[in-house]
Design a protein around this motif. Structure first.
Motif, PDB file in Angstrom:
ATOM      1  N   VAL A 199      45.489  81.525  -3.193  1.00  0.00           N
ATOM      2  CA  VAL A 199      44.929  80.400  -3.947  1.00  0.00           C
ATOM      3  C   VAL A 199      43.403  80.418  -3.873  1.00  0.00           C
ATOM      4  CG1 VAL A 199      44.672  77.886  -3.954  1.00  0.00           C
ATOM      5  CG2 VAL A 199      46.947  78.905  -3.820  1.00  0.00           C
ATOM      6  N   VAL A 200      42.860  80.629  -2.656  1.00  0.00           N
ATOM      7  CA  VAL A 200      41.401  80.654  -2.488  1.00  0.00           C
ATOM      8  C   VAL A 200      40.786  81.798  -3.298  1.00  0.00           C
ATOM      9  CG1 VAL A 200      39.540  81.028  -0.812  1.00  0.00           C
ATOM     10  CG2 VAL A 200      41.462  79.532  -0.233  1.00  0.00           C
ATOM     11  N   PHE A 201      41.389  82.972  -3.207  1.00  0.00           N
ATOM     12  CA  PHE A 201      40.890  84.114  -3.964  1.00  0.00           C
ATOM     13  C   PHE A 201      40.929  83.839  -5.467  1.00  0.00           C
ATOM     14  CE2 PHE A 201      42.050  88.077  -6.265  1.00  0.00           C
ATOM     15  CZ  PHE A 201      40.842  88.746  -6.129  1.00  0.00           C
ATOM     16  N   SER A 202      42.014  83.241  -5.940  1.00  0.00           N
ATOM     17  CA  SER A 202      42.163  82.945  -7.372  1.00  0.00           C
ATOM     18  C   SER A 202      41.115  81.940  -7.836  1.00  0.00           C
ATOM     19  CB  SER A 202      43.572  82.411  -7.661  1.00  0.00           C
ATOM     20  OG  SER A 202      44.563  83.323  -7.238  1.00  0.00           O
ATOM     21  N   ILE A 203      40.825  80.950  -7.000  1.00  0.00           N
ATOM     22  CA  ILE A 203      39.801  79.955  -7.356  1.00  0.00           C
ATOM     23  C   ILE A 203      38.435  80.625  -7.485  1.00  0.00           C
ATOM     24  CG2 ILE A 203      38.539  77.936  -6.526  1.00  0.00           C
ATOM     25  CD1 ILE A 203      41.160  76.938  -5.299  1.00  0.00           C
ATOM     26  N   PHE A 204      38.065  81.463  -6.513  1.00  0.00           N
ATOM     27  CA  PHE A 204      36.789  82.181  -6.578  1.00  0.00           C
ATOM     28  C   PHE A 204      36.727  83.067  -7.820  1.00  0.00           C
ATOM     29  CE2 PHE A 204      36.180  81.217  -2.014  1.00  0.00           C
ATOM     30  CZ  PHE A 204      34.840  80.856  -2.048  1.00  0.00           C
ATOM     31  N   PHE A 205      37.821  83.768  -8.094  1.00  0.00           N
ATOM     32  CA  PHE A 205      37.879  84.669  -9.242  1.00  0.00           C
ATOM     33  C   PHE A 205      37.714  83.882 -10.542  1.00  0.00           C
ATOM     34  CE2 PHE A 205      39.489  87.786 -12.175  1.00  0.00           C
ATOM     35  CZ  PHE A 205      39.238  89.012 -11.577  1.00  0.00           C
ATOM     36  N   GLY A 206      38.422  82.741 -10.640  1.00  0.00           N
ATOM     37  CA  GLY A 206      38.337  81.920 -11.842  1.00  0.00           C
ATOM     38  C   GLY A 206      36.955  81.330 -12.048  1.00  0.00           C
ATOM     39  N   ILE A 207      36.333  80.866 -10.969  1.00  0.00           N
ATOM     40  CA  ILE A 207      34.980  80.295 -11.071  1.00  0.00           C
ATOM     41  C   ILE A 207      33.988  81.365 -11.517  1.00  0.00           C
ATOM     42  CG2 ILE A 207      33.076  79.292  -9.747  1.00  0.00           C
ATOM     43  CD1 ILE A 207      35.159  77.872  -8.018  1.00  0.00           C
ATOM     44  N   ALA A 208      34.141  82.564 -10.973  1.00  0.00           N
ATOM     45  CA  ALA A 208      33.242  83.658 -11.364  1.00  0.00           C
ATOM     46  C   ALA A 208      33.382  83.979 -12.847  1.00  0.00           C
ATOM     47  CB  ALA A 208      33.531  84.894 -10.513  1.00  0.00           C
ATOM     48  N   LEU A 209      34.629  83.978 -13.342  1.00  0.00           N
ATOM     49  CA  LEU A 209      34.848  84.224 -14.765  1.00  0.00           C
ATOM     50  C   LEU A 209      34.232  83.121 -15.619  1.00  0.00           C
ATOM     51  CD1 LEU A 209      38.531  85.536 -15.002  1.00  0.00           C
ATOM     52  CD2 LEU A 209      36.436  86.809 -15.430  1.00  0.00           C
ATOM     53  N   LEU A 210      34.274  81.906 -15.106  1.00  0.00           N
ATOM     54  CA  LEU A 210      33.727  80.770 -15.848  1.00  0.00           C
ATOM     55  C   LEU A 210      32.208  80.856 -15.941  1.00  0.00           C
ATOM     56  CD1 LEU A 210      34.608  78.072 -17.200  1.00  0.00           C
ATOM     57  CD2 LEU A 210      34.215  76.962 -15.000  1.00  0.00           C
ATOM     58  N   ILE A 212      30.283  83.719 -15.960  1.00  0.00           N
ATOM     59  CA  ILE A 212      29.691  84.861 -16.660  1.00  0.00           C
ATOM     60  C   ILE A 212      29.815  84.659 -18.166  1.00  0.00           C
ATOM     61  CG2 ILE A 212      30.247  86.387 -14.728  1.00  0.00           C
ATOM     62  CD1 ILE A 212      32.528  87.542 -16.370  1.00  0.00           C
ATOM     63  N   GLN A 213      29.222  85.569 -18.924  1.00  0.00           N
ATOM     64  CA  GLN A 213      29.264  85.459 -20.377  1.00  0.00           C
ATOM     65  C   GLN A 213      30.705  85.493 -20.875  1.00  0.00           C
ATOM     66  OE1 GLN A 213      26.823  88.495 -22.136  1.00  0.00           O
ATOM     67  NE2 GLN A 213      24.938  87.796 -21.130  1.00  0.00           N
ATOM     68  N   SER A 214      30.993  84.651 -21.855  1.00  0.00           N
ATOM     69  CA  SER A 214      32.365  84.527 -22.355  1.00  0.00           C
ATOM     70  C   SER A 214      32.894  85.840 -22.920  1.00  0.00           C
ATOM     71  CB  SER A 214      32.437  83.432 -23.421  1.00  0.00           C
ATOM     72  OG  SER A 214      31.547  83.714 -24.487  1.00  0.00           O
ATOM     73  N   ALA A 215      31.995  86.635 -23.563  1.00  0.00           N
ATOM     74  CA  ALA A 215      32.435  87.917 -24.123  1.00  0.00           C
ATOM     75  C   ALA A 215      32.894  88.868 -23.024  1.00  0.00           C
ATOM     76  CB  ALA A 215      31.300  88.546 -24.932  1.00  0.00           C
ATOM     77  N   ARG A 216      32.228  88.801 -21.871  1.00  0.00           N
ATOM     78  CA  ARG A 216      32.619  89.656 -20.740  1.00  0.00           C
ATOM     79  C   ARG A 216      33.883  89.127 -20.057  1.00  0.00           C
ATOM     80  NH1 ARG A 216      28.005  92.535 -18.941  1.00  0.00           N
ATOM     81  NH2 ARG A 216      26.937  93.229 -20.837  1.00  0.00           N
ATOM     82  N   ALA A 217      34.050  87.835 -20.049  1.00  0.00           N
ATOM     83  CA  ALA A 217      35.195  87.236 -19.361  1.00  0.00           C
ATOM     84  C   ALA A 217      36.483  87.316 -20.181  1.00  0.00           C
ATOM     85  CB  ALA A 217      34.889  85.779 -19.025  1.00  0.00           C
ATOM     86  N   LYS A 218      36.358  87.386 -21.495  1.00  0.00           N
ATOM     87  CA  LYS A 218      37.531  87.314 -22.374  1.00  0.00           C
ATOM     88  C   LYS A 218      38.597  88.372 -22.074  1.00  0.00           C
ATOM     89  CE  LYS A 218      38.899  86.818 -27.208  1.00  0.00           C
ATOM     90  NZ  LYS A 218      40.076  87.682 -27.067  1.00  0.00           N
ATOM     91  N   PRO A 219      38.250  89.640 -21.860  1.00  0.00           N
ATOM     92  CA  PRO A 219      39.318  90.622 -21.571  1.00  0.00           C
ATOM     93  C   PRO A 219      40.140  90.275 -20.342  1.00  0.00           C
ATOM     94  CG  PRO A 219      37.278  91.746 -22.136  1.00  0.00           C
ATOM     95  CD  PRO A 219      36.937  90.303 -21.984  1.00  0.00           C
ATOM     96  N   LEU A 220      39.475  89.832 -19.282  1.00  0.00           N
ATOM     97  CA  LEU A 220      40.207  89.472 -18.063  1.00  0.00           C
ATOM     98  C   LEU A 220      41.038  88.208 -18.272  1.00  0.00           C
ATOM     99  CD1 LEU A 220      37.567  90.256 -15.285  1.00  0.00           C
ATOM    100  CD2 LEU A 220      39.706  91.461 -15.736  1.00  0.00           C
ATOM    101  N   LEU A 221      40.520  87.259 -19.057  1.00  0.00           N
ATOM    102  CA  LEU A 221      41.292  86.050 -19.348  1.00  0.00           C
ATOM    103  C   LEU A 221      42.514  86.382 -20.191  1.00  0.00           C
ATOM    104  CD1 LEU A 221      38.442  83.472 -20.080  1.00  0.00           C
ATOM    105  CD2 LEU A 221      39.935  83.563 -18.083  1.00  0.00           C
ATOM    106  N   ASP A 222      42.374  87.314 -21.104  1.00  0.00           N
ATOM    107  CA  ASP A 222      43.532  87.747 -21.904  1.00  0.00           C
ATOM    108  C   ASP A 222      44.590  88.385 -21.017  1.00  0.00           C
ATOM    109  OD1 ASP A 222      42.387  86.836 -24.233  1.00  0.00           O
ATOM    110  OD2 ASP A 222      41.537  88.786 -24.802  1.00  0.00           O
ATOM    111  N   ILE A 223      44.138  89.181 -20.048  1.00  0.00           N
ATOM    112  CA  ILE A 223      45.086  89.796 -19.106  1.00  0.00           C
ATOM    113  C   ILE A 223      45.796  88.716 -18.290  1.00  0.00           C
ATOM    114  CG2 ILE A 223      45.267  91.227 -17.025  1.00  0.00           C
ATOM    115  CD1 ILE A 223      43.026  92.968 -18.168  1.00  0.00           C
ATOM    116  N   ALA A 224      45.025  87.708 -17.829  1.00  0.00           N
ATOM    117  CA  ALA A 224      45.620  86.612 -17.049  1.00  0.00           C
ATOM    118  C   ALA A 224      46.639  85.846 -17.879  1.00  0.00           C
ATOM    119  CB  ALA A 224      44.523  85.671 -16.549  1.00  0.00           C
TER     120      ALA A 224
END
Length: 452
Positions: A199-210, A212-224
């Protein structure tokens, strides 16, 4: 002729009723699960050596073991995709917050809320246990015999003590324990099943994605998102055998336990159940005051979730259904549900907390240990800390309890008294745990809406 006509009509009526009942059962999961629960308990009583003993004990265990196979398959399917589901759900929940400010507002509310409800549960448990004094109904002779016989016969009783010692050692260094919440190796945390670290790792990962630039985050969000859909698809397959799983698991539990174990500890069981019911009423009050949902409507909408939680004894196993219930039955935003429920399934264990504190006070009364006010305060703090992050898997509550007992000077061997009735109480407190997760979703969702 008239008689034949009446007979024909009655058969037709029966066929119509049977067809209607079959359709009702087919389209209502909660009813299928309820029927599975009732028939499972009934069959367990019929074949159990502690029940009607219609078959030999070894034959009964063999039958119960095979009938429980769908239940073990169901739990294995859920556990198989649990890490993927928690990881993807929290990431999507964090990312769905839209802005760091919205995430911050949700984050600073969720932890205080969980701490407050857990504190209420612990205080309620202490008041109940001190008022009813269930330990006064157990004679010292029974304690002496049970602690010796059960510990020598039950293979898992020794395991409880061993795990208790290890847990106690970990709690001695609290700062290090906090630091260890951040996984140095997320893959190792996944292999070990350390849900709180995930849970802690997922929160850090999600915050980091939030951030950074949306164009860079989109591929990982699509995978999620794809990962979450795949996990939910596997869950939908598992739900097809849920009624059979419930039937088999309860048959096995009843066959092994019987009703005599529950009757022998009636006062203790009644106290815990009463505490859980009081906590449930507290949730219903919160839902009515904050979300303006009537208690009956709330219970009606979560009945399938509660029945499945009761049968599996695992709030993690029903987490997918919790998310679906929150979003579809109560129209809670997906960002709130995906963020709150995975965290709640890990740290929001109010049902476990009230059970642990009542059990600790009960064993103190059994052994004639008078708990002073400082001891009760220590018990409260220890229980709150121990219940947060306890694995949401069957039977873990009694292991955590062993850690708590050492802090107040109660012999850990007293757990042998509780082993016989722990399973039914584990099932009951899981119902309260998942109800608390849905309540948290409703309360926090309404609070977020009021602030926007």
């Amino acid at each position: 002729m008239k008689k034949h006509h009446l007979k024909y009509a009655s058969i037709a009526d029966i066929l119509v009723l049977t067809e209607s009942l079959g359709l009702l059962i087919k389209t209502r999961l909660w009813l299928q699960i309820l029927i599975g629960m009732i028939t499972g308990v009934a069959l367990g009583v019929l074949i159990s050596a502690r029940g009607m003993a219609l078959v030999d004990r070894h034959v009964a265990e063999l039958i119960a073991g095979w009938l429980a196979l769908p239940g073990y398959i169901f739990l294995a399917l859920i556990q198989m995709i649990m890490v993927a589901l928690i990881f993807s759900s929290i990431i999507l929940g964090v990312a769905s917050c839209g802005t760091g400010e919205q995430l911050r507002r949700l984050g600073i509310r969720i932890i205080p809320y969980f701490l407050c409800t857990t504190t209420v549960a612990v205080m309620l448990g202490i008041v109940l246990a001190e008022s009813v004094k269930p330990g006064a109904y157990i004679s010292q002779l029974m304690v002496d015999n049970t602690s010796l016989d059960s510990l020598s016969q039950a293979a898992n009783a020794k395991e409880f003590v061993t795990q208790s010692d290890a847990s106690a050692a970990r709690h001695l260094n609290f700062p290090k324990t906090l630091a260890n919440l951040i996984p140095s190796n997320p893959l190792r945390a996944a292999l070990d099943g350390s849900m709180l670290q995930i849970v802690v790792f997922s929160i850090f990962f999600g915050i980091a994605l939030l951030m950074i630039q949306s164009a860079r985050a989109k591929p990982l969000l699509d995978i999620a998102m794809s990962l979450q859909e795949v996990a939910m698809k596997i869950v939908s397959w598992a739900m097809l055998i849920a009624p059979l799983a419930v039937f088999g698991l309860l048959t096995e539990i009843t066959t092994k336990m019987g009703f005599d174990a529950i009757l022998g500890m009636g006062g203790y069981v009644a106290t815990v159940i009463t505490g859980l019911l009081c906590l449930l009423l507290f949730y219903l009050g919160l839902v009515y005051v904050v979300a303006r949902i009537s208690p009956l409507s709330f219970l009606h909408n979560i009945r399938e979730l509660q029945l499945l939680a009761f049968s599996t004894s695992s709030s993690a196993a029903v987490m997918p259904l919790s998310i679906e219930t929150a979003t579809k039955r109560f129209a809670i935003s997906e960002s709130t549900a995906n963020f709150v429920i995975p965290i709640g399934a890990t740290i929001n264990m109010d049902g476990t907390a009230i059970y642990q504190v009542i059990a600790a006070v009960f064993l103190a009364q059994v052994y004639g240990i008078d708990l002073s006010l400082p001891a009760l305060l220590l018990l409260s703090v220890t229980t709150i800390g121990a219940s947060i992050g306890a694995p949401s898997t069957p039977g873990v509550g009694i292991v955590v309890l062993a850690t708590i007992l050492g802090g107040i000077g109660v012999p850990v061997s007293g757990i042998a008294l509780l082993i016989g009735v722990d399973r039914i109480l584990d099932m009951s407190r899981t119902v309260v745990n998942v109800t608390g997760d849905i309540t948290a979703c409703l309360v926090l969702d309404k609070l977020m809406l009021r602030q926007t």
